[in-house]
Design a protein around this motif. Structure first.
Motif, PDB file in Angstrom:
ATOM      1  N   ASP A 274       1.298   4.956  11.389  1.00 54.05           N
ATOM      2  CA  ASP A 274       1.358   4.040  12.531  1.00 54.05           C
ATOM      3  C   ASP A 274       1.515   2.607  12.031  1.00 54.05           C
ATOM      4  O   ASP A 274       2.208   2.356  11.047  1.00 54.05           O
ATOM      5  CB  ASP A 274       0.112   4.204  13.396  1.00 54.05           C
ATOM      6  CG  ASP A 274      -1.186   4.141  12.583  1.00 54.05           C
ATOM      7  OD1 ASP A 274      -1.170   3.571  11.455  1.00 54.05           O
ATOM      8  OD2 ASP A 274      -2.217   4.653  13.066  1.00 54.05           O
TER       9      ASP A 274
ATOM     10  N   ASP B 295       0.860  -1.181   0.000  1.00 53.65           N
ATOM     11  CA  ASP B 295       0.000   0.000   0.000  1.00 53.65           C
ATOM     12  C   ASP B 295       0.898   1.232   0.000  1.00 53.65           C
ATOM     13  O   ASP B 295       1.433   1.619   1.039  1.00 53.65           O
ATOM     14  CB  ASP B 295      -0.905  -0.022   1.234  1.00 53.65           C
ATOM     15  CG  ASP B 295      -1.743   1.246   1.376  1.00 53.65           C
ATOM     16  OD1 ASP B 295      -1.804   2.029   0.407  1.00 53.65           O
ATOM     17  OD2 ASP B 295      -2.311   1.456   2.466  1.00 53.65           O
TER      18      ASP B 295
ATOM     19  N   LYS C  17      -0.581   0.714  10.533  1.00 50.97           N
ATOM     20  CA  LYS C  17      -1.260   0.435   9.261  1.00 50.97           C
ATOM     21  C   LYS C  17      -0.254   0.507   8.116  1.00 50.97           C
ATOM     22  O   LYS C  17       0.463   1.484   7.942  1.00 50.97           O
ATOM     23  CB  LYS C  17      -2.391   1.416   9.029  1.00 50.97           C
ATOM     24  CG  LYS C  17      -3.149   1.178   7.723  1.00 50.97           C
ATOM     25  CD  LYS C  17      -4.328   2.122   7.576  1.00 50.97           C
ATOM     26  CE  LYS C  17      -4.968   2.030   6.198  1.00 50.97           C
ATOM     27  NZ  LYS C  17      -5.370   0.658   5.835  1.00 50.97           N
ATOM     28  N   GLY C  18      -0.194  -0.560   7.322  1.00 48.75           N
ATOM     29  CA  GLY C  18       0.757  -0.605   6.220  1.00 48.75           C
ATOM     30  C   GLY C  18       2.193  -0.750   6.673  1.00 48.75           C
ATOM     31  O   GLY C  18       3.125  -0.521   5.892  1.00 48.75           O
TER      32      GLY C  18
ATOM     33  N   THR D  45       0.884   4.188   2.593  1.00 45.39           N
ATOM     34  CA  THR D  45       1.393   4.055   3.966  1.00 45.39           C
ATOM     35  C   THR D  45       2.906   3.827   4.002  1.00 45.39           C
ATOM     36  O   THR D  45       3.440   3.424   5.028  1.00 45.39           O
ATOM     37  CB  THR D  45       0.680   2.894   4.690  1.00 45.39           C
ATOM     38  OG1 THR D  45       0.904   1.679   3.954  1.00 45.39           O
ATOM     39  CG2 THR D  45      -0.817   3.139   4.783  1.00 45.39           C
TER      40      THR D  45
ATOM     41  N   ASP E  90       1.027  -4.620   9.894  1.00 37.19           N
ATOM     42  CA  ASP E  90      -0.239  -5.368   9.821  1.00 37.19           C
ATOM     43  C   ASP E  90      -0.394  -6.198   8.550  1.00 37.19           C
ATOM     44  O   ASP E  90      -1.470  -6.726   8.274  1.00 37.19           O
ATOM     45  CB  ASP E  90      -1.429  -4.405   9.959  1.00 37.19           C
ATOM     46  CG  ASP E  90      -1.512  -3.383   8.841  1.00 37.19           C
ATOM     47  OD1 ASP E  90      -0.546  -3.259   8.058  1.00 37.19           O
ATOM     48  OD2 ASP E  90      -2.540  -2.683   8.752  1.00 37.19           O
ATOM     49  N   TYR E  91       0.665  -6.345   7.742  1.00 35.57           N
ATOM     50  CA  TYR E  91       0.581  -7.226   6.576  1.00 35.57           C
ATOM     51  C   TYR E  91       0.554  -8.681   7.032  1.00 35.57           C
ATOM     52  O   TYR E  91       1.355  -9.089   7.892  1.00 35.57           O
ATOM     53  CB  TYR E  91       1.769  -7.025   5.642  1.00 35.57           C
ATOM     54  CG  TYR E  91       1.718  -5.741   4.841  1.00 35.57           C
ATOM     55  CD1 TYR E  91       0.875  -5.627   3.721  1.00 35.57           C
ATOM     56  CD2 TYR E  91       2.514  -4.657   5.170  1.00 35.57           C
ATOM     57  CE1 TYR E  91       0.837  -4.454   2.974  1.00 35.57           C
ATOM     58  CE2 TYR E  91       2.496  -3.489   4.431  1.00 35.57           C
ATOM     59  CZ  TYR E  91       1.651  -3.385   3.327  1.00 35.57           C
ATOM     60  OH  TYR E  91       1.618  -2.224   2.601  1.00 35.57           O
TER      61      TYR E  91
END
Length: 351
Positions: free
Chosen positions: A339, A331, A341-342, A334, A345-346
């Protein structure tokens, strides 16, 4: 037949469980330029790499080109990085700190008001993201002789701090148009003293930084990254083969862990020339998949292969390569700042 990519090797004093290297990638998630526990999670997730090279990490406040990138020049930064190295080592991984002084690719808003420094007072084309938004890259101050020696000392001090933080070694960032490259490139280096002019003089800074780092922590823990012919960050060298022929030959006189190469294809064989003249153990980077990596490893063109974006979106990239499993798509929104996210969290593959 065993796939070479998944066999162990050694780069200097650094043993690798496989030949898959996580390339350095700026993520801008170090508020106050101090590594965080979230960064420890991120790097720890990727400890399946044979070697992790961290994002560019500044050796000094005036080397902080980008907002919220980490440094290695304060006690708080050393302590923050210790959490990262412990997370990687707990999972059996190896990690080196990439030491990056951005030189003229910076802005006083990002250096705490310190002057932007470079080989010569020549601004690069482009803009820099700051807390106040995008601003033109400024005309830098040309480093004095004393200033050059100070920066060389900052690299050596950062190398010592890296070892204190638990890193397995360092990688000197001599690529992508930052300070080391600026000395190498005649469009950025217009000096008329011993640090500019001829290829020999323009290469002097890179070699001095390498020598100081070797003296600080031992050559077996020092690598260097170069990108011959890469125009990124407004770099131009009309005699790139001459410049790097000299530099590779000089590298051959030194004992260090590895040479990490990336950059565009040129009208000469850069890895071949580097291997022949320097004798260094090579990491190659740039658009590799598993099959192309195996071809170059089998041909003896490199000892290891670095993967960039693939690691960003796939914390378990080595296992995915082994299984020939599909890769998560990154992504791009990001990539920088933010934070978890990206970042952490993958999803990984199911066991």
């Amino acid at each position: 037949m065993t796939d070479i990519l998944f066999t162990p090797t050694t780069l200097g004093d650094i043993p690798l469980a496989n030949r898959i290297v996580m390339a350095p990638m700026t993520r801008s998630r170090a508020p106050g330029n101090v590594p965080t526990p979230l960064m420890a999670t991120y790097y720890g997730q990727r400890a399946g790499a044979g070697l992790i090279v961290t994002e560019g990490t500044s050796p000094s406040a005036d080397g902080l080109g980008y907002i919220t990138i980490p440094g290695l020049f304060s006690d708080a930064q050393v302590q923050g990085w210790r959490g990262v190295t412990e997370a990687v080592h707990a999972k059996g991984g190896r990690i080196v700190a990439q030491i990056m002084h951005t030189g003229r690719i910076s802005h006083p808003d990002n250096t705490g008001g310190l002057p932007v420094v470079a080989p010569s007072a020549v601004a690069a084309q482009g803009q820099m993201f700051t807390a106040g938004g995008m601003k033109p890259l400024p005309v830098p101050e040309a480093l004095t002789e004393a200033g050059i020696e100070r920066v060389i000392g900052d690299f050596a001090a950062a190398a010592r701090n890296a070892v204190a933080a638990g890193f397995d070694g360092i990688e000197i960032h001599g690529a992508n148009g930052y300070l080391v490259t600026q000395f190498l490139a005649p469009n950025a280096n217009r000096r008329e003293d011993r640090w500019g002019g001829s290829a020999e003089n323009r290469a002097r800074f890179a070699l001095a930084v390498l020598d100081a780092s070797i003296a600080a922590i031992g050559g077996g823990r020092v690598g260097i990254r170069l990108s011959p012919g890469n125009p990124f960050n407004d770099i131009a060298d009309p005699a790139v083969e001459e410049t790097y022929t000299h530099l590779f030959r000089e590298l051959g006189k030194r004992d260090f862990a590895y040479l990490h190469l990336l950059g565009p294809k040129l009208d000469f064989d850069v890895p071949g020339l580097a291997k022949r003249l320097s004798g260094a153990r090579l990491i190659l980077n740039g658009g590799y998949d598993r099959d192309r990596a195996e071809v170059d490893l089998a041909a003896g063109r490199a000892e290891a292969i670095a993967f960039g974006t693939g690691f960003l979106a796939n914390p378990d990239l080595p296992e995915r390569l082994r299984r020939r499993a599909p890769l998560n798509a990154p992504d791009s929104a990001t990539f920088y700042g933010g934070d978890a996210k990206g970042y952490t969290d993958y999803p990984a593959l199911a066991a």
